[in-house]
Design an enzyme around this catalytic site. Sequence first.
Site, PDB file in Angstrom:
ATOM      1  CE  LYS A 109      11.747  -1.248  -6.687  1.00 55.50           C
ATOM      2  NZ  LYS A 109      12.987  -0.862  -6.079  1.00 55.50           N
ATOM      3  CB  SER A 157      12.483   3.281   2.165  1.00 52.59           C
ATOM      4  OG  SER A 157      13.467   2.365   1.715  1.00 52.59           O
ATOM      5  CG  HIS A 207      14.269   2.912 -11.100  1.00 56.36           C
ATOM      6  ND1 HIS A 207      15.118   2.091 -10.395  1.00 56.36           N
ATOM      7  CD2 HIS A 207      13.252   3.213 -10.260  1.00 56.36           C
ATOM      8  CE1 HIS A 207      14.622   1.908  -9.177  1.00 56.36           C
ATOM      9  NE2 HIS A 207      13.494   2.575  -9.075  1.00 56.36           N
ATOM     10  CD  GLU A 227      15.649  -1.177  -8.478  1.00 62.71           C
ATOM     11  OE1 GLU A 227      14.754  -1.589  -9.247  1.00 62.71           O
ATOM     12  OE2 GLU A 227      15.442  -0.985  -7.258  1.00 62.71           O
ATOM     13  CG  ASN A 236       9.331   0.703 -10.073  1.00 60.18           C
ATOM     14  OD1 ASN A 236       9.022  -0.174 -10.875  1.00 60.18           O
ATOM     15  ND2 ASN A 236      10.585   1.009  -9.789  1.00 60.18           N
ATOM     16  CD  GLU A 271      12.784   6.484  -7.247  1.00 57.62           C
ATOM     17  OE1 GLU A 271      11.783   6.101  -6.627  1.00 57.62           O
ATOM     18  OE2 GLU A 271      13.372   5.782  -8.082  1.00 57.62           O
ATOM     19  N   GLY A 293      14.667   0.653  -1.618  1.00 59.32           N
ATOM     20  CA  GLY A 293      14.600  -0.749  -1.224  1.00 59.32           C
ATOM     21  C   GLY A 293      15.393  -1.069   0.035  1.00 59.32           C
TER      22      GLY A 293
HETATM   23  C1  PEP Z   1      11.616   2.552  -6.519  1.00 58.86           C
HETATM   24  O1  PEP Z   1      11.897   1.462  -6.963  1.00 58.86           O
HETATM   25  O2  PEP Z   1      11.421   3.496  -7.284  1.00 58.86           O
HETATM   26  C2  PEP Z   1      11.515   2.695  -5.066  1.00 58.86           C
HETATM   27  C3  PEP Z   1      11.376   3.892  -4.583  1.00 58.86           C
HETATM   28  O3  PEP Z   1      11.573   1.549  -4.319  1.00 58.86           O
HETATM   29  P1  PEP Z   1      11.261   1.393  -2.736  1.00 58.86           P
HETATM   30  O4  PEP Z   1       9.991   2.157  -2.473  1.00 58.86           O
HETATM   31  O5  PEP Z   1      11.088  -0.075  -2.546  1.00 58.86           O
HETATM   32  O6  PEP Z   1      12.401   1.962  -2.005  1.00 58.86           O
END
Ligand code: PEP
Length: 252
Positions: A11, A208, A94, A96, A9, A162, A168
């Site tokens: 983003k 992460s 997601h 976000e 992803n 997630e 993040g």
């Molecule tokens: C994501 O945006 O789905 C995600 C898991 O981000 P990160 O790996 O940066 O935590």
Amino acid sequence: MRRSLIAANWKMHGSAASIQAYLEALIEKTRDAGPEVVICPPFTLLPLAVLIAGGSAVEIGAQNCHWEEKGAFTGEVAAPMLAELGARWVIVGHSERRQYFGETDASAASRAKGAQRAGLSVIFCLGETLEQRDSGQTLAVLERQSAALAGLDPGSLAVAYEPVWAIGTGRNATPAQAQEAHAALRRRASELLGREAAGALRILYGGSVKPENAASLLVEPDVDGALVGGASLDVEGFCAIIHAAPGRRPGA
Ligand code: PEP
């Protein structure tokens, strides 16, 4: 058997100037890799991504879609538009989107249905906040959020667990925390979609994931892959994550 799925992803990152070198390196370095690999760049890069990845095993996905096929929805992108471009996947729900853009369980479910109607496969995201985890609500939250799976075709579906506190932040769930949540989600999928479909369903971990922690998460029996944000922007690191995943694992 479930084939591992590693999805990126991006983003709101990436550029036309850099995507060619990234994808060419990715295609080259993962030619013999076992997992299925999906890259989800911003909408504007999708045509270029589809063109460059064409003929390779790397698949391209979007990060969102609208539930209607067309209409007066300024700023939105319909799933058939993504399918027409050659995108194969779309990320839905997601955190976000939920946190900053008013996504709800109901709207995420509608988007996922719209995506599947257009022939796209869906990565359906869910996960608890830190407050919910700390107050012991994790499994209840996952049960509520996963109700959306009932209306979906399991054949073109992956779920991404997630935890919001891990996205993040540099703080990943421990392998044991991830396994507990994934096992609960598979039990839930069994109720909603049937035992066979749940056994074949790929449940990804996101939050992460990095080259340093990927192997320890991906070895868990119900962690069938990863949705990777920040660490997917570096092609070397992303390839290391792909190579840390077993190609296939036994399904129920
Ligand atoms: C994501 O945006 O789905 C995600 C898991 O981000 P990160 O790996 O940066 O935590």
